[in-house]
Scaffold this motif. Structure first.
Motif, PDB file in Angstrom:
ATOM      1  N   GLY A   1      47.441  29.476  55.233  1.00  0.00           N
ATOM      2  CA  GLY A   1      46.179  29.805  55.666  1.00  0.00           C
ATOM      3  C   GLY A   1      45.129  30.153  54.596  1.00  0.00           C
ATOM      4  O   GLY A   1      45.539  30.287  53.359  1.00  0.00           O
ATOM      5  N   LYS A   2      43.973  30.430  54.805  1.00  0.00           N
ATOM      6  CA  LYS A   2      42.831  30.268  53.940  1.00  0.00           C
ATOM      7  C   LYS A   2      42.871  32.171  53.691  1.00  0.00           C
ATOM      8  O   LYS A   2      42.443  32.689  54.714  1.00  0.00           O
ATOM      9  N   ALA A   3      43.388  32.539  52.728  1.00  0.00           N
ATOM     10  CA  ALA A   3      43.387  34.163  52.766  1.00  0.00           C
ATOM     11  C   ALA A   3      42.137  34.616  51.892  1.00  0.00           C
ATOM     12  O   ALA A   3      41.873  34.362  50.787  1.00  0.00           O
ATOM     13  N   HIS A   4      41.547  35.525  52.683  1.00  0.00           N
ATOM     14  CA  HIS A   4      40.528  36.280  52.186  1.00  0.00           C
ATOM     15  C   HIS A   4      40.801  37.396  51.579  1.00  0.00           C
ATOM     16  O   HIS A   4      41.399  38.471  52.412  1.00  0.00           O
ATOM     17  N   LEU A   5      41.200  37.784  50.374  1.00  0.00           N
ATOM     18  CA  LEU A   5      41.958  38.881  49.757  1.00  0.00           C
ATOM     19  C   LEU A   5      41.454  40.248  49.843  1.00  0.00           C
ATOM     20  O   LEU A   5      41.829  41.349  50.076  1.00  0.00           O
ATOM     21  N   GLY A   6      40.024  40.213  50.196  1.00  0.00           N
ATOM     22  CA  GLY A   6      39.250  41.507  50.212  1.00  0.00           C
ATOM     23  C   GLY A   6      38.667  41.896  49.063  1.00  0.00           C
ATOM     24  O   GLY A   6      37.984  43.219  48.976  1.00  0.00           O
ATOM     25  N   ASN A   7      38.950  41.443  47.951  1.00  0.00           N
ATOM     26  CA  ASN A   7      38.387  41.990  46.734  1.00  0.00           C
ATOM     27  C   ASN A   7      37.451  40.834  46.195  1.00  0.00           C
ATOM     28  O   ASN A   7      37.086  40.601  44.953  1.00  0.00           O
ATOM     29  N   GLY A   8      36.979  39.894  46.936  1.00  0.00           N
ATOM     30  CA  GLY A   8      36.116  38.683  46.537  1.00  0.00           C
ATOM     31  C   GLY A   8      36.722  37.455  46.113  1.00  0.00           C
ATOM     32  O   GLY A   8      35.938  36.494  46.050  1.00  0.00           O
ATOM     33  N   LYS A   9      38.023  37.522  46.324  1.00  0.00           N
ATOM     34  CA  LYS A   9      38.698  36.147  45.674  1.00  0.00           C
ATOM     35  C   LYS A   9      39.198  35.472  47.180  1.00  0.00           C
ATOM     36  O   LYS A   9      39.477  36.253  48.233  1.00  0.00           O
ATOM     37  N   VAL A  10      39.676  34.374  46.962  1.00  0.00           N
ATOM     38  CA  VAL A  10      39.989  33.342  48.251  1.00  0.00           C
ATOM     39  C   VAL A  10      41.076  32.615  47.821  1.00  0.00           C
ATOM     40  O   VAL A  10      40.945  31.832  46.714  1.00  0.00           O
ATOM     41  N   ILE A  11      41.991  32.290  48.691  1.00  0.00           N
ATOM     42  CA  ILE A  11      43.121  31.476  48.339  1.00  0.00           C
ATOM     43  C   ILE A  11      43.124  30.299  49.355  1.00  0.00           C
ATOM     44  O   ILE A  11      43.519  30.733  50.557  1.00  0.00           O
ATOM     45  N   GLU A  12      42.787  29.388  48.978  1.00  0.00           N
ATOM     46  CA  GLU A  12      42.698  28.185  50.161  1.00  0.00           C
ATOM     47  C   GLU A  12      43.794  27.857  50.889  1.00  0.00           C
ATOM     48  O   GLU A  12      43.864  27.894  52.127  1.00  0.00           O
ATOM     49  N   ASN A  13      45.014  27.659  50.216  1.00  0.00           N
ATOM     50  CA  ASN A  13      46.310  27.397  50.869  1.00  0.00           C
ATOM     51  C   ASN A  13      47.253  28.110  50.356  1.00  0.00           C
ATOM     52  O   ASN A  13      47.997  28.130  49.435  1.00  0.00           O
ATOM     53  N   SER A  14      47.270  29.626  51.052  1.00  0.00           N
ATOM     54  CA  SER A  14      47.876  30.654  50.568  1.00  0.00           C
ATOM     55  C   SER A  14      49.439  30.592  51.284  1.00  0.00           C
ATOM     56  O   SER A  14      49.752  29.970  52.236  1.00  0.00           O
TER      57      SER A  14
END
Length: 431
Positions: A33-46
């Motif tokens: 999944g594309k993880a939206h961390l909530g602190n401004g960062k994103v992991i595309e393939n988490s």
């Protein structure tokens, strides 16, 4: 007879909540999944590992082989978010506005800091259940009415009772600041604006109450005064003072009240004209839980889009802000919280920063950011998976939600009705 009428009315309008999920006993691995961390960062393939209610690991899953888990969830082409937080909410305090027996959001009197809203919180409320399918998994349950309304607490939205629901008990006291003016007429025929001749007197009453409470707490009283005792912690930061205020002058006066009394932590709730006081807010470390985004301007000669722009004005000024939903039909509309953040993004805020308005920023204001608000190793596994962008009502479709690692039900009265009539019309289409 009256008793049975009330019970009958409640049975017509309420809906029993789904059974709360049991404690997490099996490890869970969420991949792709594309993880939206909530602190401004994103992991595309988490890749996210969940164990014992906590996030045991979160990282990029490319070319990574994790250890064996009990449950596997494929989130490929989907989005993962931390649970959204509904600040300044009255969920579980009122079920049906027209049925007085189901309304427990306020008490009689003016100075009620000792009133604890958590005691009245109803975990069986159908409105609590209706918020979860849009990703709202936590809420601050706040009182209404009076000058000092009472004390709020933060809960997670899948529990048997209020004791099980509590995330942070007695997080802060709510004060309704007086307005320096009053309006005549009503919404259909608004009248003029007149000065409030009692404004200074009302501020003096607030200050006198605070002085009396402080004197009481610094003495050794022979008789207990529970309202005064409830004020303990405002000067040390153990409790936050939430001042509900919108006007420019009133916000200045509220900040002066904070400075005069050495109140450690203060948040403006509403803050419609807070953007006019950005330097003062910043200097005094005052955060803002912003007035409902989907609303009309307060004055007829203002920019009609000002409610949409307000968040960006404050964010650009370096103010810590979150969103809240107080107002008409607030309990039913809290499910729209993510779309308020989406509107803020449409009017200038970066999408990931807009997400922070209902996750990390709100968690910091409520004092629960050590465990909630972002997707980070060691924090609570309170998160959800959506098929699309959770801030867009056209694409948000939550398929999986976890609260403290527990897989909760996303069924509600609305989803049951949807399935019921979908089946009906599909059958008719085949005839």
């Amino acid at each position: 007879m009256k008793k049975y009428i009330i019970i009958g009315l409640l049975s017509c309008f309420t809906y029993g909540q789904q059974t709360p999920a049991p404690k997490q006993t099996k490890s869970i691995l969420i991949t792709g999944g594309k993880a939206h961390l909530g602190n401004g960062k994103v992991i595309e393939n988490s890749i996210i590992s969940v164990k014992e209610g906590k996030i045991a690991m979160i990282q990029d899953g490319t070319n990574f082989k994790p250890e064996k888990h009990d449950i596997y969830i494929d989130a490929s082409k989907k989005h993962i978010y931390p649970g959204f937080i509904g600040a300044n909410a009255t969920l579980g305090l009122v079920e049906v506005d027209a049925v007085k027996a189901s309304d427990d959001e306020s008490e009689m009197g003016q100075m009620n800091p000792h009133i604890r809203s958590i005691i009245a919180y109803n975990t069986e409320s159908g409105l609590v259940e209706a918020a979860r399918p849009n990703g709202v998994l936590l809420a601050q349950i706040a009182p209404r009415g009076g000058r000092f309304s009472g004390t709020s607490s933060v809960v997670q939205l899948d529990a048997w009772n209020w004791e099980d629901a509590v995330v942070k008990e007695n997080d802060g006291i709510h004060l309704n600041w007086p307005s320096s003016y009053s309006r005549s007429g009503w919404w259909a025929e608004p009248g003029g604006i007149e000065p409030n001749k009692n404004y200074e007197k009302q501020i003096t009453e607030i200050q006198d109450f605070y002085n009396d409470a402080k004197a009481y707490l610094n003495s050794n009283p022979t008789l207990r005064d529970i309202p005064y005792e409830a004020m303990k912690g405002l000067d040390t930061g153990d409790k936050r003072l939430y001042i509900h205020v919108d006007g420019e002058k009133e916000i200045v006066d509220a900040i002066l009240f904070k400075k005069k009394n050495n109140i450690s932590k203060m948040t403006i709730v509403g803050g419609y004209y807070a953007f006019k006081n950005i330097p003062l807010l910043k200097e005094n470390n005052v955060s803002v839980l912003l007035r409902r985004v989907h609303d009309l301007p307060l004055l007829e000669d203002e920019d009609v889009n000002l409610p949409y722009k307000n968040a960006k004005l404050l964010d650009d000024g370096g103010i810590l802000i979150g969103l809240q939903n107080a107002g008409d039909m607030e309990r039913m509309q809290i499910r729209n919280l993510p779309f308020y953040a989406g509107t803020c993004a449409a009017w200038g805020i970066d999408k990931e920063r807009a997400l922070q308005l209902i996750t990390f920023n709100t968690a910091k204001i409520l004092g629960i950011d050590a465990n909630y608000g972002t997707l980070e190793t060691g924090k609570s596994a309170t998160l959800f998976i959506s098929e699309g962008d959770a801030l867009d009502m056209r694409t948000n479709k939550v398929t999986v939600a976890l609260i403290n690692g527990r897989s909760i039900s996303l069924e509600s009265h609305q989803t049951e009705l949807y399935d019921r009539y979908k089946e009906k019309f599909e059958a008719q289409a085949k005839e």
